[in-house]
Scaffold this motif. Structure first.
Motif, mmCIF file in Angstrom:
data_model
loop_
_atom_site.group_PDB
_atom_site.id
_atom_site.type_symbol
_atom_site.label_atom_id
_atom_site.label_comp_id
_atom_site.label_asym_id
_atom_site.label_seq_id
_atom_site.Cartn_x
_atom_site.Cartn_y
_atom_site.Cartn_z
ATOM 1 N N GLN A 37 -3.520 97.215 27.845
ATOM 2 C CA GLN A 37 -3.797 97.531 29.236
ATOM 3 C C GLN A 37 -5.299 97.702 29.421
ATOM 4 N N THR A 38 -5.714 97.686 30.701
ATOM 5 C CA THR A 38 -7.126 97.815 31.018
ATOM 6 C C THR A 38 -7.415 99.170 31.648
ATOM 7 N N ILE A 47 -6.110 81.706 38.132
ATOM 8 C CA ILE A 47 -4.764 81.318 38.544
ATOM 9 C C ILE A 47 -3.699 81.879 37.618
ATOM 10 N N SER A 48 -4.052 82.105 36.349
ATOM 11 C CA SER A 48 -3.088 82.619 35.373
ATOM 12 C C SER A 48 -3.091 84.148 35.281
ATOM 13 N N GLY A 49 -3.990 84.792 36.024
ATOM 14 C CA GLY A 49 -4.111 86.242 35.913
ATOM 15 C C GLY A 49 -5.093 86.683 34.845
ATOM 16 N N PHE A 50 -5.718 85.723 34.155
ATOM 17 C CA PHE A 50 -6.734 86.084 33.167
ATOM 18 C C PHE A 50 -7.977 86.615 33.879
ATOM 19 N N SER A 51 -8.543 87.697 33.340
ATOM 20 C CA SER A 51 -9.751 88.297 33.900
ATOM 21 C C SER A 51 -10.873 88.239 32.868
ATOM 22 N N PRO A 52 -12.024 87.632 33.214
ATOM 23 C CA PRO A 52 -13.138 87.619 32.254
ATOM 24 C C PRO A 52 -13.641 89.021 31.946
ATOM 25 N N GLU A 53 -13.558 89.944 32.932
ATOM 26 C CA GLU A 53 -13.997 91.321 32.685
ATOM 27 C C GLU A 53 -13.074 92.021 31.686
ATOM 28 N N ILE A 54 -11.765 91.801 31.836
ATOM 29 C CA ILE A 54 -10.818 92.428 30.912
ATOM 30 C C ILE A 54 -10.919 91.786 29.536
ATOM 31 N N GLY A 55 -11.172 90.473 29.504
ATOM 32 C CA GLY A 55 -11.374 89.803 28.227
ATOM 33 C C GLY A 55 -12.540 90.405 27.463
ATOM 34 N N ALA A 56 -13.630 90.715 28.208
ATOM 35 C CA ALA A 56 -14.788 91.346 27.569
ATOM 36 C C ALA A 56 -14.456 92.768 27.133
ATOM 37 N N GLU A 57 -13.699 93.484 27.960
ATOM 38 C CA GLU A 57 -13.315 94.864 27.622
ATOM 39 C C GLU A 57 -12.468 94.901 26.355
ATOM 40 N N LEU A 58 -11.519 93.980 26.247
ATOM 41 C CA LEU A 58 -10.611 93.961 25.099
ATOM 42 C C LEU A 58 -11.214 93.241 23.891
ATOM 43 N N ASP A 60 -11.304 90.061 23.615
ATOM 44 C CA ASP A 60 -10.336 89.004 23.329
ATOM 45 C C ASP A 60 -10.245 88.078 24.541
ATOM 46 N N GLU A 61 -10.935 86.938 24.467
ATOM 47 C CA GLU A 61 -10.899 85.980 25.573
ATOM 48 C C GLU A 61 -9.552 85.260 25.672
ATOM 49 N N LEU A 62 -8.700 85.433 24.673
ATOM 50 C CA LEU A 62 -7.388 84.780 24.678
ATOM 51 C C LEU A 62 -6.256 85.806 24.749
ATOM 52 N N TYR A 63 -6.520 86.922 25.442
ATOM 53 C CA TYR A 63 -5.478 87.956 25.463
ATOM 54 C C TYR A 63 -4.216 87.508 26.206
ATOM 55 N N LEU A 64 -4.308 86.490 27.061
ATOM 56 C CA LEU A 64 -3.116 85.922 27.687
ATOM 57 C C LEU A 64 -2.788 84.533 27.130
ATOM 58 N N ASN A 65 -3.428 84.169 26.033
ATOM 59 C CA ASN A 65 -3.235 82.817 25.504
ATOM 60 C C ASN A 65 -3.398 82.822 23.991
ATOM 61 N N GLN A 66 -2.623 83.665 23.317
ATOM 62 C CA GLN A 66 -2.750 83.822 21.881
ATOM 63 C C GLN A 66 -2.563 82.494 21.154
ATOM 64 N N ARG A 67 -3.458 82.227 20.207
ATOM 65 C CA ARG A 67 -3.470 80.990 19.419
ATOM 66 C C ARG A 67 -3.707 79.745 20.272
ATOM 67 N N GLY A 68 -3.987 79.935 21.575
ATOM 68 C CA GLY A 68 -4.308 78.806 22.437
ATOM 69 C C GLY A 68 -3.131 77.966 22.860
ATOM 70 N N VAL A 69 -1.906 78.445 22.663
ATOM 71 C CA VAL A 69 -0.714 77.723 23.106
ATOM 72 C C VAL A 69 0.224 78.706 23.801
ATOM 73 N N ASN A 70 1.193 78.160 24.549
ATOM 74 C CA ASN A 70 2.162 78.993 25.273
ATOM 75 C C ASN A 70 1.456 80.024 26.161
ATOM 76 N N LEU A 86 -9.584 79.567 33.740
ATOM 77 C CA LEU A 86 -10.679 79.762 32.802
ATOM 78 C C LEU A 86 -10.186 79.593 31.359
ATOM 79 N N ASN A 87 -11.104 79.202 30.489
ATOM 80 C CA ASN A 87 -10.789 79.037 29.063
ATOM 81 C C ASN A 87 -9.564 78.151 28.850
ATOM 82 N N ALA A 88 -9.511 77.053 29.591
ATOM 83 C CA ALA A 88 -8.356 76.153 29.484
ATOM 84 C C ALA A 88 -8.319 75.499 28.109
ATOM 85 N N LYS A 89 -7.173 75.545 27.474
ATOM 86 C CA LYS A 89 -6.981 74.886 26.184
ATOM 87 C C LYS A 89 -6.248 73.557 26.333
#
Length: 451
Positions: A37-38, A47-58, A60-70, A86-89
């Motif tokens: 949580q943030t 569009i996916s709900g990813f936040s660059p601010e939360i990524g920096a806080e955690l 983890d730029e892939l906190y909603l996209n672990q291993r870059g898949v699914n 953002l950070n489209a794989k």
């Protein structure tokens, strides 16, 4: 990157989240998906709900996209459908999310008035340890529900209602009625207001992935191929007919031609080919001028023409080839011989009117990196990587140009560069010009031959 952010060219059109209620819903969905949580109370989401601010806080730029898949997603509002990804794989992810939101917009609007919708783009591959594993990705299915399982609960209630209607003694089944009442308290009247989300699946035949340095995979064409941005030898054996990398210019040219994926800019209907060529020439001049230390801030086309004259003897082959083609188009100059090995070759092409035109334009943008406008529009990841390496003079010019000439009319610019008009019938008795015959025969470059 600060200049791009200030002009809305990076992190632009994100959805801002400031309401305590929405922040709480986002955290509930984030815990549901990831267990995290943030602590932020003001952030932006794509569009996916990813936040660059939360990524920096955690961290983890892939906190909603672990291993870059699914890729997982969090929807707080249907307004997210216009935001970037953002950070489209994978090149297809944003299109899938946008189509899912559009197809289910009334239902999602109703659901997000009370809760966040959390979900995942699911395929059978959970990690890609090797390039060959990418070819196991065949189909993507969108799974989504609210954090309170409203959609699943409504489905359960629907089954109980069907059972109630079908069974003769259902009116006397107190347990069944109690179950229905309990579920209805959570979902509302699902008979008058059905709560359901379309289960959508998408075939993944042709796509780009950021994995392994970037790979374009074309399986749904007559002659399939994979095209690597890096060294193809590093990919190892792949289960596809042909494997190229960006140095294999003739092979890629043949691939595009035999599959009907690209067309000459000067042949495209409804397009001012000469104007597009001149703009590409300006971009080449800007690259040279920046390397020579010229101040390009606020540079106009007149300024760039003057710089082109100043450094005429140093202009690269990209410029010379485009200029020769422009002279042929506008002034009836001699026919330019631009082979697939010529540096200007891929600058003369755009995607044909095919379902995967965006993917083809993405590939062409990476093959013609001095065309900064096409690179920005078609391949954001490659654009940002290139931008960080440019001298400040070029960064200033590019940011000003895109802000001044692209941001004001994005849709119009895309239509002018990449749009396709319906073909018109040719007059039966009107002869073609020699130039038209030449384009039909070999395109603007000369016939492409296999090695």
């Amino acid at each position: 990157m600060k200049r791009l952010i200030e002009k809305g060219l990076m992190f632009g059109n994100l959805v801002r989240v400031t309401s305590p209620i929405l922040v709480e819903r986002y955290n509930r969905a984030l815990r549901h998906l990831t267990g995290k949580q943030t602590t932020l109370d003001d952030f932006h989401i794509d569009i996916s709900g990813f936040s660059p601010e939360i990524g920096a806080e955690l961290g983890d730029e892939l906190y909603l996209n672990q291993r870059g898949v699914n890729r997982q997603f969090i929807l707080l509002t249907t307004e997210q459908k216009t935001a970037p990804l953002l950070n489209a794989k994978f090149s297809t992810s944003r299109g899938i999310l946008k189509q899912f939101i559009t197809e289910n917009e009334p239902q999602l609007f109703a659901l997000t008035t009370k809760d966040a919708v959390a979900g995942e783009l699911v395929n059978s591959v959970f990690s890609v340890e090797s390039p060959a594993k990418l070819f196991d990705i065949r189909r993507i299915t969108v799974e989504a529900d609210t954090t309170a399982r409203t959609v699943a609960t409504a489905a359960e209630l629907g089954k109980l209602i069907d059972r109630f209607k079908a069974e003769d003694n259902a009116w006397y089944d107190d347990v069944l009625i109690a179950q229905m009442i309990g579920l209805a308290k959570q979902t509302g009247d699902v008979v008058r207001n059905p709560v359901n989300l379309s289960r959508m699946s998408f075939d993944q035949q042709n796509f780009w992935t950021a994995h392994f340095g970037g790979i374009y995979i074309f399986r749904g064409v007559d002659e399939p191929a994979a095209i690597a941005a890096g060294d193809k030898a590093a990919l190892g054996p792949l289960p596809i007919e042909s494997t190229f990398d960006l140095r294999d210019r003739t092979e890629i040219a043949i691939f595009l031609e035999v599959n009907g994926l690209a067309e000459p800019i000067v042949k495209a209907r409804g397009v001012d080919g000469g104007a597009i060529l001149h703009q590409k020439m300006d971009f080449v001049v800007a690259e040279l001028a920046a390397r020579m230390g010229e101040n390009l801030s606020g540079a106009t086309r007149r300024d760039l023409r003057a710089l082109g004259r100043r450094y005429a003897d140093q202009l690269p082959e990209e410029y010379q080839g485009l200029a020769a083609l422009a002279r042929w188009v506008e002034d009836g100059g001699p026919w330019p011989r631009i082979t697939s090995e010529h540096p200007a070759y891929f600058y003369t092409l755009r995607a044909a009117d095919v379902p995967d035109a965006d993917l083809v334009n993405m590939l062409l943008a990476q093959l013609s990196p001095l065309d900064i406008r096409q690179l920005f529009i078609c391949h954001k990841e490659a654009f940002y990587a290139a931008y960080s390496s440019w001298p400040d003079e070029k960064r200033a010019y590019v940011a000003d140009f895109l802000d001044r000439e692209y941001q004001v009319d994005k849709a119009g610019t895309r239509a002018a560069l990449f749009g396709h008009e319906a073909p018109m019938e040719e007059p039966q008795n009107e002869p073609k010009t020699p130039a038209a015959d030449m384009i039909d025969l070999v395109g603007p470059w000369g016939a492409v031959r296999r090695r």
